[in-house]
Structure formats: structure tokens, C-alpha cells
Design an enzyme around this catalytic site. Structure first.
Site, mmCIF file in Angstrom:
data_model
loop_
_atom_site.group_PDB
_atom_site.id
_atom_site.type_symbol
_atom_site.label_atom_id
_atom_site.label_comp_id
_atom_site.label_asym_id
_atom_site.label_seq_id
_atom_site.Cartn_x
_atom_site.Cartn_y
_atom_site.Cartn_z
ATOM 1 C CG HIS A 213 -0.268 -0.278 2.517
ATOM 2 N ND1 HIS A 213 0.643 0.610 3.057
ATOM 3 C CD2 HIS A 213 -0.327 -1.313 3.383
ATOM 4 C CE1 HIS A 213 1.088 0.144 4.206
ATOM 5 N NE2 HIS A 213 0.526 -1.039 4.423
ATOM 6 N N GLY B 72 1.848 3.145 2.217
ATOM 7 C CA GLY B 72 2.821 3.196 3.322
ATOM 8 C C GLY B 72 4.112 2.497 2.921
ATOM 9 C CG HIS B 73 4.157 -1.789 2.214
ATOM 10 N ND1 HIS B 73 2.867 -2.238 2.122
ATOM 11 C CD2 HIS B 73 4.697 -2.447 3.272
ATOM 12 C CE1 HIS B 73 2.630 -3.131 3.062
ATOM 13 N NE2 HIS B 73 3.721 -3.279 3.785
ATOM 14 C CD GLN C 292 6.425 -11.079 11.170
ATOM 15 O OE1 GLN C 292 7.594 -11.097 10.820
ATOM 16 N NE2 GLN C 292 5.681 -9.969 11.100
ATOM 17 C CE LYS D 65 -0.204 -0.285 11.126
ATOM 18 N NZ LYS D 65 -0.021 -1.497 10.384
ATOM 19 C CG ASP D 66 4.289 -2.336 12.383
ATOM 20 O OD1 ASP D 66 3.504 -3.220 12.719
ATOM 21 O OD2 ASP D 66 4.206 -1.759 11.276
ATOM 22 C CD GLN E 208 8.228 -4.624 12.632
ATOM 23 O OE1 GLN E 208 7.631 -5.694 12.594
ATOM 24 N NE2 GLN E 208 8.192 -3.762 11.629
ATOM 25 C CB SER F 110 -2.737 -1.917 8.055
ATOM 26 O OG SER F 110 -2.601 -3.304 8.319
ATOM 27 N NE ARG G 105 -2.646 -9.006 10.387
ATOM 28 C CZ ARG G 105 -1.352 -9.087 10.719
ATOM 29 N NH1 ARG G 105 -0.656 -7.984 10.939
ATOM 30 N NH2 ARG G 105 -0.757 -10.264 10.857
HETATM 31 P P1 AMP Z 1 4.382 -5.106 6.793
HETATM 32 O O1 AMP Z 1 4.384 -5.498 5.365
HETATM 33 O O2 AMP Z 1 3.026 -4.810 7.325
HETATM 34 O O3 AMP Z 1 5.187 -6.037 7.662
HETATM 35 O O4 AMP Z 1 5.141 -3.709 6.880
HETATM 36 C C1 AMP Z 1 6.407 -3.523 6.319
HETATM 37 C C2 AMP Z 1 6.958 -2.212 6.775
HETATM 38 O O5 AMP Z 1 6.068 -1.175 6.392
HETATM 39 C C3 AMP Z 1 7.101 -2.108 8.306
HETATM 40 O O6 AMP Z 1 8.286 -1.400 8.623
HETATM 41 C C4 AMP Z 1 5.882 -1.305 8.693
HETATM 42 O O7 AMP Z 1 6.053 -0.570 9.890
HETATM 43 C C5 AMP Z 1 5.758 -0.381 7.502
HETATM 44 N N1 AMP Z 1 4.389 0.139 7.402
HETATM 45 C C6 AMP Z 1 3.245 -0.580 7.370
HETATM 46 N N2 AMP Z 1 2.182 0.250 7.318
HETATM 47 C C7 AMP Z 1 2.674 1.505 7.332
HETATM 48 C C8 AMP Z 1 2.081 2.805 7.316
HETATM 49 N N3 AMP Z 1 0.769 2.975 7.275
HETATM 50 N N4 AMP Z 1 2.902 3.879 7.353
HETATM 51 C C9 AMP Z 1 4.244 3.720 7.401
HETATM 52 N N5 AMP Z 1 4.861 2.525 7.423
HETATM 53 C C10 AMP Z 1 4.094 1.438 7.387
#
Ligand code: AMP
Length: 295
Positions: A34, A36-37, A61, A149-150, A153, A185, A187
Site C-alpha cells: 500500500h 505506506g510501503h 511471527q 506504525k509498528d 517492532q 495496513s 490488514r
Molecule cells: P508489513 O508489510 O506490514 O510487515 O510492513 C512492512 C513495513 O512497512 C514495516 O516497517 C511497517 O512498519 C511499515 N508500514 C506498514 N504500514 C505503514 C504505514 N501505514 N505507514 C508507514 N509505514 C508502514
């Protein structure tokens, strides 16, 4: 953009870049990209000569009753999006290569992995730390970008890098949100229409807390009460936790004295959402008593 599945190919690719003196950034992800990524990928591209995005839905995880099997996946779409964002290499190893038979070496960041998400997901951060350590060993990046966001983590990874002397710079990236405030997200795709209407409750609750602090209310119980009350006023919501405490130690605090982390996990229907903000008390509020003495 190169798509690499094999660990040895990944190593060779990085070695070639390093021989040319190029810097490498990694963005670890579980895919289903998305905005964010993509924002993390662009940030990586602006700081390093080459960007590796890892795409691995890490079984270690996920808890036994969690959503590993139904976690959203769309490799073709992800590859197109990463390529359009200027990523040099999409690293998508197989689980059997990452965790071969006989695998038994785990990274555990003791204290920081407990509390907050660690309470309801006891093995989660061990899985996260282990996969990130493995990615760092395979890709040998100069830097790695993680989303705020995490937040837990991010702190677990920072601690691991410090404790294990890993030569990787950890860069935190701001939370990317929908127009109504919902943190993006993978999710979020689980949410039905009604649940999606309730999902901005988290962001709104964070904003309520921020306003309380700006106005000088530094009482942790009062802020937590206001946050919970707001979230509970929405349909389909069930609070997992509301945490207010120190952003580095992740220990809860009784009163806000400096920058503090407000972090939430909330079930919206069957989807668990997380969000957070850093609460920053105004200097004049923090010092109010001292100032009044001067007057
Ligand atoms: P994930 O694929 O959900 O494991 O996320 C991969 C990376 O993208 C992790 O470092 C997350 O913290 C980051 N991430 C996920 N959602 C967002 C968001 N809305 N804004 C910024 N970073 C994000």
C-alpha cells in the site's frame, strides 16, 4: 527490477553493488503493498544507491490462531508497484530456505518484546527479530527503513542492532494514513463496510490525547480513560490495550514528563488494528510550577 528468490543470488547481487562502492538500503515487508510501503521504498531510494525490498510472509511471527494462511498476497501486483517505485531488487525467499529443517536459532529481545503487542502475541517479536537479523545477514544493508506504525517492532529492531553490533543504520518512517486518519495496513482489506466506518476510532482517539496534552492535561489515567471512552463509543470495537509510557524503554508511566508514546491495539470486528503517536507536552506546561514561582 530484479526479482530474486535464492539467498545465494541475493548475496552475489549485493556483493557486486558493494564492489562498486554503492550503498544499499533494505525495506523488510510482508507484501500486499500500500502507499505506506511505497513511501518507505521512496525514502530508501532517496538515501541509498540501491534499494532491496524483501517480501516474505514470515510464519515465525504469527501465533497459532493468527491470520498466516489468510494474510493477503498478490505477488504480480506487488512486483509492479515496487518496480514503478524505483526498487532495484525484490527479494522473495521461500519459507523452506529461510527456515530449513532443523532450524533452531532464534533472536529474543527480552524486555522490549513483552508488554503492548507482546502480551497478546508472545512469540511475535522473536519471529520478527529473527527474520530481520537473517535479512541483515543475507543482504548486508547499510541501512534499513521501518515504519513507525509498528513502533514496538522498531524499538525491538533498534535494540537488537545495538546489542548485536550490527552495522546497519535503522531509519524510522512516519505513519502513512488514509484521508480519514486510518493508518494504512495490509490488514485493512479484512474490514467490511461497517468495520471500516469504525476503524478511524483509533486515530481520533490519538488526536483527543494529543489535544489533552497540548492543553496541559498530563495525567496518564485521565488520558487513557478518554482514549478508551472514545474507542468504545464505536460499533464492533474491542480494546486489546492502550499503552502510555516511555518511547524507548516501553515502560508505562504514571505522569507525562517528557515525550511519551501512546500506543493502541484495537479489534475492529475480527481485525486487530494498531496505531500510535508521540505525545509532546508543551515546555510551558511541563515547567508551569517553576514559572509561577518566578512571577
Ligand atoms: P508489513 O508489510 O506490514 O510487515 O510492513 C512492512 C513495513 O512497512 C514495516 O516497517 C511497517 O512498519 C511499515 N508500514 C506498514 N504500514 C505503514 C504505514 N501505514 N505507514 C508507514 N509505514 C508502514
Amino acid at each position: 527490477m530484479k526479482i530474486i528468490k535464492s539467498i545465494s543470488h541475493m548475496r552475489k547481487q549485493v556483493l557486486m553493488w558493494k564492489k562498486k562502492g554503492l550503498s544499499v538500503a533494505i525495506v523488510p515487508t510482508m507484501g500486499f503493498f500500500h502507499k505506506g510501503h511505497l513511501s518507505l521504498m521512496r525514502a530508501a531510494g532517496s538515501r541509498a544507491d540501491r534499494v532491496v525490498v524483501s517480501l516474505f510472509v514470515n510464519p515465525a511471527q504469527f501465533g497459532p490462531n493468527e491470520d498466516l494462511n489468510r494474510y493477503p498476497r498478490d505477488f504480480e501486483r506487488d512486483a509492479k508497484m515496487a518496480e514503478a517505485t524505483g526498487v532495484n531488487c525484490l527479494f522473495c525467499p521461500d519459507a523452506k530456505d529461510i527456515y530449513p529443517p532443523g532450524f533452531q536459532t532464534w533472536i529474543r529481545v527480552e524486555e522490549l518484546s513483552q508488554g503492548l503487542c507482546g502480551t497478546s502475541r508472545p512469540e511475535h517479536f522473536c519471529g520478527v527479530a529473527t527474520i530481520v537479523a537473517k535479512l541483515f545477514i543475507i543482504v548486508q544493508p547499510n541501512m534499513a527503513i521501518f515504519g513507525q506504525k509498528d513502533f514496538q517492532q522498531l524499538q525491538v529492531i533498534r535494540r537488537m542492532v545495538k546489542d548485536l553490533n550490527m552495522p546497519v543504520r535503522i531509519i524510522a518512517h512516519h505513519i502513512v494514513r488514509e484521508p480519514d486518519g486510518l493508518a494504512l495496513s495490509s490488514r485493512n482489506t479484512y474490514l467490511n463496510v461497517k468495520e471500516r466506518e469504525s476503524a478511524p476510532a483509533l486515530f481520533q482517539a490519538l488526536k483527543i490525547a494529543e489535544k489533552m496534552v497540548v492543553r496541559g492535561n498530563l495525567s496518564v489515567p485521565e488520558i487513557i480513560r478518554a482514549v478508551k471512552r472514545h474507542i468504545q463509543s464505536f460499533n464492533n470495537t474491542k480494546i486489546d490495550y492502550v499503552f502510555l509510557g516511555h518511547p524507548e524503554s516501553l515502560r508505562p508511566c504514571q505522569k507525562i514528563v517528557g515525550e511519551s508514546l501512546l500506543a493502541l491495539a484495537v479489534w475492529v470486528g475480527k481485525t486487530r488494528l494498531i496505531d500510535n503517536t508521540l505525545l509532546k507536552p508543551q515546555v510551558n506546561h511541563a515547567n508551569r510550577k517553576d514559572k509561577s514561582k518566578d512571577l
